[in-house]
Design an enzyme around this catalytic site. Structure first.
Site, PDB file in Angstrom:
ATOM      1  N   ASP A 130     -23.179 -13.416 -20.574  1.00  0.00           N
ATOM      2  CA  ASP A 130     -23.725 -14.250 -21.868  1.00  0.00           C
ATOM      3  C   ASP A 130     -23.147 -13.747 -23.161  1.00  0.00           C
ATOM      4  OD1 ASP A 130     -25.471 -16.114 -23.290  1.00  0.00           O
ATOM      5  OD2 ASP A 130     -26.894 -14.402 -23.459  1.00  0.00           O
ATOM      6  N   ASP A 183     -25.015 -14.439 -27.043  1.00  0.00           N
ATOM      7  CA  ASP A 183     -26.258 -13.826 -27.841  1.00  0.00           C
ATOM      8  C   ASP A 183     -26.943 -13.031 -27.174  1.00  0.00           C
ATOM      9  OD1 ASP A 183     -25.677 -15.273 -30.366  1.00  0.00           O
ATOM     10  OD2 ASP A 183     -25.620 -16.825 -28.975  1.00  0.00           O
ATOM     11  N   ASP A 192     -29.358 -12.117 -20.529  1.00  0.00           N
ATOM     12  CA  ASP A 192     -30.428 -11.253 -21.131  1.00  0.00           C
ATOM     13  C   ASP A 192     -31.714 -12.277 -20.927  1.00  0.00           C
ATOM     14  OD1 ASP A 192     -29.300 -13.146 -22.930  1.00  0.00           O
ATOM     15  OD2 ASP A 192     -30.908 -12.347 -24.417  1.00  0.00           O
TER      16      ASP A 192
END
EC number: 3.1.3.18
Length: 238
Positions: free
Chosen positions: A16, A18, A178
């Site tokens: 991922d 961000d 995250d």
């Protein structure tokens, strides 16, 4: 004469963006506040960000406006998205930077022949622009965004499409993220997941039931990836 086992080819590690690869929170908040200032809305904070990110700029703007008591009509959104994109792209890379240990981890993996990719719900053009400004594009065999396909995380096809572009194999792929979308897309696609706790999840990442949690990219080694892939294959075979 017994056959010599064919060694497994190096895996594909998908990140991922961000909150996983890059700490983008300052620039996201600044661009989001610039955007909603056009509506005279109160600025959002970093604490709000965990409830806003994860589905791209459109959804982030919609959520921020709703948070400030200003639900948007559908025709009000496009000019706000344009305002956000112009501000965000025009200020890249801003104060965004890779998380500690990331570049060294990617160097370790690349030196052993591993493929790397990015699978983010951020617009592809913004992801490409940001990684380019940070001189990280060269590490990745594919970079896909929330508008690269007709579907996005947690839809499994976003991850499988990224794997195809990167020349990878789902049985030799690990997803690192995250948030719930990252762990869910891995589960939906049938791949093991690694969660990082330093990103933007609005719940503790252990509650998302990833296959691994790493607290620093120093832990991301070829040996760890291979162990995870082996354990995951054994688990699904039961």
């Amino acid at each position: 004469m017994p056959l010599t086992p064919v060694p497994a080819r190096p895996a594909l590690v998908v990140f991922d963006l961000d909150g996983t690869l890059l700490d983008t929170h300052v620039d996201l908040v600044e661009s989001l506040n610039h955007t909603i200032a056009a509506l005279d809305l109160e600025p959002v904070s970093y604490d709000d960000l965990t409830h806003l990110v994860g589905q791209g700029a459109r959804v982030m703007i919609e959520r921020a406006c709703r948070l400030r008591g200003h639900p948007l009509e559908s025709d009000a959104l496009p000019p706000l998205v344009e305002r956000f994109v112009a501000h965000y792209a025009g200020n890249m890379p801003g104060r965004t930077e890779p998380y500690p240990g990331l570049v060294a981890a990617m160097d370790r993996l690349k030196s052993q022949g591993y493929r790397l990719a990015v699978c983010t719900n951020k617009m592809e053009s913004l992801a490409l622009g940001l990684l380019g400004k940070l001189e990280l594009t060269r590490y990745f065999d594919a970079i896909t965004g929330g508008d690269s396909f007709e579907y996005r995380k947690p839809d499994a096809r976003h991850l499988t499409g990224t794997i195809e572009r990167a020349g990878g194999d789902i049985t030799r792929t690990v997803m690192i993220g995250d948030s719930v979308n990252d762990i869910a897309v891995a589960k939906n696609a049938g791949a093991p997941s690694i969660a990082v706790p330093f990103g933007y999840s609005d719940v503790p990442v252990n509650t998302l039931n990833p296959d691994r949690i790493i607290t620093h990219f120093d832990e991301l080694t070829p040996e760890m990836v291979e162990t995870l892939l082996r354990e995951y294959a054994e688990k699904v075979a039961v």
